[in-house]
Design a protein around this motif. Structure first.
Motif, PDB file in Angstrom:
ATOM      1  N   LYS A  33     -21.660  74.677 -48.951  1.00 44.69           N
ATOM      2  CA  LYS A  33     -21.043  75.981 -49.378  1.00 44.69           C
ATOM      3  C   LYS A  33     -22.132  76.735 -50.359  1.00 44.69           C
ATOM      4  O   LYS A  33     -22.402  78.008 -49.338  1.00 44.69           O
ATOM      5  CB  LYS A  33     -19.980  76.250 -49.925  1.00 44.69           C
ATOM      6  CG  LYS A  33     -18.829  76.032 -49.192  1.00 44.69           C
ATOM      7  CD  LYS A  33     -17.482  75.966 -50.432  1.00 44.69           C
ATOM      8  CE  LYS A  33     -16.151  74.906 -49.674  1.00 44.69           C
ATOM      9  NZ  LYS A  33     -15.165  75.252 -50.452  1.00 44.69           N
ATOM     10  N   HIS A  34     -22.927  76.188 -50.872  1.00 43.72           N
ATOM     11  CA  HIS A  34     -24.193  76.580 -51.730  1.00 43.72           C
ATOM     12  C   HIS A  34     -24.895  75.879 -51.489  1.00 43.72           C
ATOM     13  O   HIS A  34     -25.087  74.635 -52.370  1.00 43.72           O
ATOM     14  CB  HIS A  34     -23.221  76.970 -53.261  1.00 43.72           C
ATOM     15  CG  HIS A  34     -24.114  77.598 -53.748  1.00 43.72           C
ATOM     16  ND1 HIS A  34     -25.130  77.896 -55.214  1.00 43.72           N
ATOM     17  CD2 HIS A  34     -25.750  78.736 -53.848  1.00 43.72           C
ATOM     18  CE1 HIS A  34     -26.429  78.040 -55.332  1.00 43.72           C
ATOM     19  NE2 HIS A  34     -26.100  78.963 -54.495  1.00 43.72           N
ATOM     20  N   ILE A  35     -26.164  76.034 -50.864  1.00 44.79           N
ATOM     21  CA  ILE A  35     -27.067  74.944 -50.660  1.00 44.79           C
ATOM     22  C   ILE A  35     -28.057  74.145 -51.656  1.00 44.79           C
ATOM     23  O   ILE A  35     -27.923  72.634 -51.949  1.00 44.79           O
ATOM     24  CB  ILE A  35     -28.320  75.249 -50.271  1.00 44.79           C
ATOM     25  CG1 ILE A  35     -27.561  75.067 -48.316  1.00 44.79           C
ATOM     26  CG2 ILE A  35     -29.489  74.282 -49.653  1.00 44.79           C
ATOM     27  CD1 ILE A  35     -28.202  75.907 -47.300  1.00 44.79           C
ATOM     28  N   PRO A  36     -28.298  75.253 -53.250  1.00 39.32           N
ATOM     29  CA  PRO A  36     -28.750  74.798 -54.035  1.00 39.32           C
ATOM     30  C   PRO A  36     -28.431  74.280 -55.123  1.00 39.32           C
ATOM     31  O   PRO A  36     -28.218  72.741 -55.691  1.00 39.32           O
ATOM     32  CB  PRO A  36     -29.238  76.118 -54.874  1.00 39.32           C
ATOM     33  CG  PRO A  36     -29.171  76.876 -54.320  1.00 39.32           C
ATOM     34  CD  PRO A  36     -28.401  76.529 -52.529  1.00 39.32           C
ATOM     35  N   ASP A  37     -26.677  73.867 -54.767  1.00 36.42           N
ATOM     36  CA  ASP A  37     -25.906  72.943 -55.916  1.00 36.42           C
ATOM     37  C   ASP A  37     -25.733  71.323 -54.792  1.00 36.42           C
ATOM     38  O   ASP A  37     -25.092  70.689 -55.600  1.00 36.42           O
ATOM     39  CB  ASP A  37     -24.134  73.318 -55.522  1.00 36.42           C
ATOM     40  CG  ASP A  37     -24.206  74.991 -56.568  1.00 36.42           C
ATOM     41  OD1 ASP A  37     -24.639  74.914 -57.519  1.00 36.42           O
ATOM     42  OD2 ASP A  37     -23.067  75.114 -56.143  1.00 36.42           O
ATOM     43  N   GLN A  92     -32.968  80.619 -51.055  1.00 35.10           N
ATOM     44  CA  GLN A  92     -31.051  80.927 -50.557  1.00 35.10           C
ATOM     45  C   GLN A  92     -31.246  81.320 -48.834  1.00 35.10           C
ATOM     46  O   GLN A  92     -31.491  80.412 -48.246  1.00 35.10           O
ATOM     47  CB  GLN A  92     -30.767  82.951 -51.424  1.00 35.10           C
ATOM     48  CG  GLN A  92     -31.650  82.483 -53.128  1.00 35.10           C
ATOM     49  CD  GLN A  92     -30.420  83.978 -53.530  1.00 35.10           C
ATOM     50  OE1 GLN A  92     -29.783  84.591 -52.910  1.00 35.10           O
ATOM     51  NE2 GLN A  92     -31.227  83.514 -54.565  1.00 35.10           N
ATOM     52  N   GLU A  93     -30.677  82.614 -48.224  1.00 35.21           N
ATOM     53  CA  GLU A  93     -30.368  82.583 -46.613  1.00 35.21           C
ATOM     54  C   GLU A  93     -31.627  81.893 -46.150  1.00 35.21           C
ATOM     55  O   GLU A  93     -32.124  81.710 -45.020  1.00 35.21           O
ATOM     56  CB  GLU A  93     -30.657  83.712 -46.413  1.00 35.21           C
ATOM     57  CG  GLU A  93     -29.048  84.202 -46.915  1.00 35.21           C
ATOM     58  CD  GLU A  93     -28.942  84.948 -48.492  1.00 35.21           C
ATOM     59  OE1 GLU A  93     -30.392  84.720 -48.664  1.00 35.21           O
ATOM     60  OE2 GLU A  93     -28.220  85.230 -49.179  1.00 35.21           O
ATOM     61  N   GLN A  94     -33.104  82.557 -46.277  1.00 36.04           N
ATOM     62  CA  GLN A  94     -34.415  82.131 -45.849  1.00 36.04           C
ATOM     63  C   GLN A  94     -34.709  80.613 -45.745  1.00 36.04           C
ATOM     64  O   GLN A  94     -35.482  80.481 -44.976  1.00 36.04           O
ATOM     65  CB  GLN A  94     -35.433  82.679 -46.503  1.00 36.04           C
ATOM     66  CG  GLN A  94     -34.974  83.793 -46.022  1.00 36.04           C
ATOM     67  CD  GLN A  94     -36.278  84.647 -46.651  1.00 36.04           C
ATOM     68  OE1 GLN A  94     -37.374  84.645 -47.415  1.00 36.04           O
ATOM     69  NE2 GLN A  94     -35.642  86.340 -47.166  1.00 36.04           N
ATOM     70  N   ASN A  99     -35.052  71.522 -42.078  1.00 39.62           N
ATOM     71  CA  ASN A  99     -36.552  70.837 -42.495  1.00 39.62           C
ATOM     72  C   ASN A  99     -36.598  69.799 -43.364  1.00 39.62           C
ATOM     73  O   ASN A  99     -37.016  69.257 -43.655  1.00 39.62           O
ATOM     74  CB  ASN A  99     -37.795  72.274 -42.659  1.00 39.62           C
ATOM     75  CG  ASN A  99     -37.705  72.889 -41.159  1.00 39.62           C
ATOM     76  OD1 ASN A  99     -37.857  72.733 -40.023  1.00 39.62           O
ATOM     77  ND2 ASN A  99     -38.640  73.911 -41.408  1.00 39.62           N
ATOM     78  N   ALA A 100     -36.133  70.376 -44.577  1.00 43.33           N
ATOM     79  CA  ALA A 100     -35.910  69.847 -45.240  1.00 43.33           C
ATOM     80  C   ALA A 100     -34.822  68.041 -44.638  1.00 43.33           C
ATOM     81  O   ALA A 100     -34.575  67.186 -45.515  1.00 43.33           O
ATOM     82  CB  ALA A 100     -34.561  70.104 -46.808  1.00 43.33           C
ATOM     83  N   LYS A 154     -43.385  85.053 -55.853  1.00 41.79           N
ATOM     84  CA  LYS A 154     -43.620  85.542 -54.272  1.00 41.79           C
ATOM     85  C   LYS A 154     -42.550  86.255 -53.963  1.00 41.79           C
ATOM     86  O   LYS A 154     -42.434  87.424 -53.132  1.00 41.79           O
ATOM     87  CB  LYS A 154     -44.477  85.103 -53.534  1.00 41.79           C
ATOM     88  CG  LYS A 154     -45.074  84.644 -53.643  1.00 41.79           C
ATOM     89  CD  LYS A 154     -45.887  83.794 -52.607  1.00 41.79           C
ATOM     90  CE  LYS A 154     -47.163  83.027 -51.959  1.00 41.79           C
ATOM     91  NZ  LYS A 154     -47.313  81.914 -51.297  1.00 41.79           N
ATOM     92  N   VAL A 155     -41.296  85.704 -54.756  1.00 40.64           N
ATOM     93  CA  VAL A 155     -40.162  86.456 -54.276  1.00 40.64           C
ATOM     94  C   VAL A 155     -39.657  87.798 -54.505  1.00 40.64           C
ATOM     95  O   VAL A 155     -39.733  87.788 -56.228  1.00 40.64           O
ATOM     96  CB  VAL A 155     -39.222  84.996 -54.292  1.00 40.64           C
ATOM     97  CG1 VAL A 155     -37.462  85.777 -54.103  1.00 40.64           C
ATOM     98  CG2 VAL A 155     -39.533  84.460 -52.967  1.00 40.64           C
ATOM     99  N   GLY A 156     -39.046  88.338 -54.430  1.00 44.61           N
ATOM    100  CA  GLY A 156     -38.513  89.797 -54.553  1.00 44.61           C
ATOM    101  C   GLY A 156     -37.498  89.783 -55.422  1.00 44.61           C
ATOM    102  O   GLY A 156     -37.512  90.468 -56.872  1.00 44.61           O
ATOM    103  N   LYS A 157     -35.988  88.997 -55.056  1.00 46.95           N
ATOM    104  CA  LYS A 157     -35.183  88.849 -55.587  1.00 46.95           C
ATOM    105  C   LYS A 157     -34.981  88.201 -56.875  1.00 46.95           C
ATOM    106  O   LYS A 157     -35.849  86.894 -56.973  1.00 46.95           O
ATOM    107  CB  LYS A 157     -34.089  88.865 -54.761  1.00 46.95           C
ATOM    108  CG  LYS A 157     -33.870  87.014 -53.836  1.00 46.95           C
ATOM    109  CD  LYS A 157     -33.157  86.796 -52.771  1.00 46.95           C
ATOM    110  CE  LYS A 157     -33.113  87.391 -51.584  1.00 46.95           C
ATOM    111  NZ  LYS A 157     -32.265  87.367 -50.960  1.00 46.95           N
ATOM    112  N   LYS A 158     -34.228  88.482 -57.659  1.00 46.45           N
ATOM    113  CA  LYS A 158     -34.329  87.349 -58.757  1.00 46.45           C
ATOM    114  C   LYS A 158     -33.357  86.046 -58.425  1.00 46.45           C
ATOM    115  O   LYS A 158     -32.419  86.129 -58.557  1.00 46.45           O
ATOM    116  CB  LYS A 158     -33.538  88.209 -59.575  1.00 46.45           C
ATOM    117  CG  LYS A 158     -33.970  87.066 -61.318  1.00 46.45           C
ATOM    118  CD  LYS A 158     -33.469  88.583 -62.972  1.00 46.45           C
ATOM    119  CE  LYS A 158     -32.836  87.753 -63.338  1.00 46.45           C
ATOM    120  NZ  LYS A 158     -32.290  88.610 -65.202  1.00 46.45           N
ATOM    121  N   PRO A 159     -33.960  84.667 -58.667  1.00 48.36           N
ATOM    122  CA  PRO A 159     -33.241  83.680 -58.662  1.00 48.36           C
ATOM    123  C   PRO A 159     -32.164  83.778 -59.904  1.00 48.36           C
ATOM    124  O   PRO A 159     -32.199  84.178 -60.495  1.00 48.36           O
ATOM    125  CB  PRO A 159     -34.327  82.819 -59.088  1.00 48.36           C
ATOM    126  CG  PRO A 159     -35.177  83.528 -59.577  1.00 48.36           C
ATOM    127  CD  PRO A 159     -35.333  85.023 -59.731  1.00 48.36           C
TER     128      PRO A 159
END
Length: 353
Positions: A33-37, A92-94, A99-100, A154-159
């Motif tokens: 549901k949330h890949i980083p998790d 995130q969505e990108q 590949n992982a 590089k990434v615009g949105k705040k992580p």
């Protein structure tokens, strides 16, 4: 074991056990549901296995030789999991999960090949196997730190704010085990386990603290500096007055803002804003006005109840509160108000002359 050793064993292994449970939850309960998790769960799972096995083999050295190498094998995936945790948190969505997955498949084949060499040449690879695992871990630690600084620019949105504590904790655990493995510091193997336990609980506290703050800020900012539109406010006020008149909610001495908001089917913030901004009254003032108006009607209609009984009847939970509120709103006491409602004999006689 002595009492001191038992305490060290307990505090060393409790973090591994809790980390194992949390890792299983993130991996198999939350799933993808949330890949980083997912990758965070893999980090916790692999570190917990390594920590748990290293503690047990330290206190119970007679265990089979293959068991410590199982702990090292799990540690082999900690670095890659951290690397992809950082990338997925930023992208995130990108983020490309396929590949992982392919990368982990290749890493599994490499570990299998190295493990096979160890089984064929156990004496030669006894120390080399550990060097290989720590070497891979070192490479991915550096890659993770590098990716963090590159992607943060590089990434615009705040992580997510939790990335840095996770990354820093993994670096600290890595350094603790590296220093012990090289012999630069003379600390027993459970030392790294204690570091893991402390960092685990520290990160959990940071996570919940940030989540609670973010929820509070979102709730507060959602309605701050945002006045309810006039048409909507009029509808809310009409609904509120109907509820108060029909259901006489003010007669409940334990009525709270949240209870009334639930009846209104709006949030407590919206109701508070409606009362303060649109009606210019606090919740207690609004409710007490209904109570005092009801009390005045009873007094005017010649209620058989005593003054203090009227206060309880309209929703006050004490005589003193009723008297002080009545005087504040009506600028007189209930008794004087009652006396003012009785027509004087002089007035009656003069009207008949």
């Amino acid at each position: 074991m002595s009492f001191e050793q038992q305490m060290l064993f307990f505090f060393s292994v409790i973090g591994a056990f809790n980390g194992l449970l949390l890792g299983i939850y993130l991996l198999f309960v939350k799933k993808l549901k949330h890949i980083p998790d997912f990758f965070l769960g893999l980090i916790l799972l692999t570190l917990s296995i390594r920590v748990g096995i290293s503690v047990c083999t330290y206190f119970y050295p007679d265990w089979p030789r293959i068991i410590p190498h199982m702990g090292l094998s799990s540690l082999f995936f900690t670095g890659p999991a951290l690397y992809y945790y950082v990338r997925s948190s930023f992208l995130q969505e990108q983020f490309n999960l396929k590949n992982a997955g392919n990368a982990f498949g290749i890493l599994t084949l490499i570990l299998g090949a190295v493990g096979l060499l160890y089984l064929i040449f156990p004496i030669t690879w006894n120390e080399n196997f550990a060097r290989f695992i720590y070497g891979i871990w070192t490479i991915f630690i550096f890659l993770s730190v590098y990716e963090y600084f590159i992607l943060s620019k590089k990434v615009g949105k705040k992580p997510a704010q939790f990335i840095l504590p996770v990354l820093a904790s993994n670096v600290m655990i890595f350094l603790a085990y590296q220093l012990m493995s090289t012999g630069l510091i003379q600390v027993y193997c459970a030392g790294g386990s204690l570091v893991f336990s402390l960092l685990l609980y520290g990160n959990v506290l940071i996570l919940f603290n940030k989540k609670n703050k973010s929820v509070t800020v979102k709730e507060e900012s959602k309605y701050s500096n945002k006045k309810i539109p006039n048409q909507q406010a009029e509808n809310f006020v009409s609904k509120l007055e109907r509820l108060m008149n029909r259901e006489e909610l003010y007669k409940n001495p334990n009525l709270k803002l949240s209870d009334l908001a639930l009846k209104m089917n709006i949030s407590t913030h919206q109701l508070s804003q409606l009362l303060n901004d649109n009606l210019g009254k606090s919740f207690s003032t609004y409710i007490n006005e209904y109570r005092i108006n009801e009390a005045c009607e009873k007094i005017e209609n010649g209620s058989y109840l005593k003054i203090e009984e009227i206060g309880y009847e309209v929703g006050f939970n004490s005589k003193s509160t009723f008297f002080s509120t009545f005087k504040k709103i009506m600028s007189t006491t209930p008794l004087l108000y009652k006396q003012s409602q009785i027509p004087s004999d002089t007035g009656f006689q003069s009207s008949n002359l």
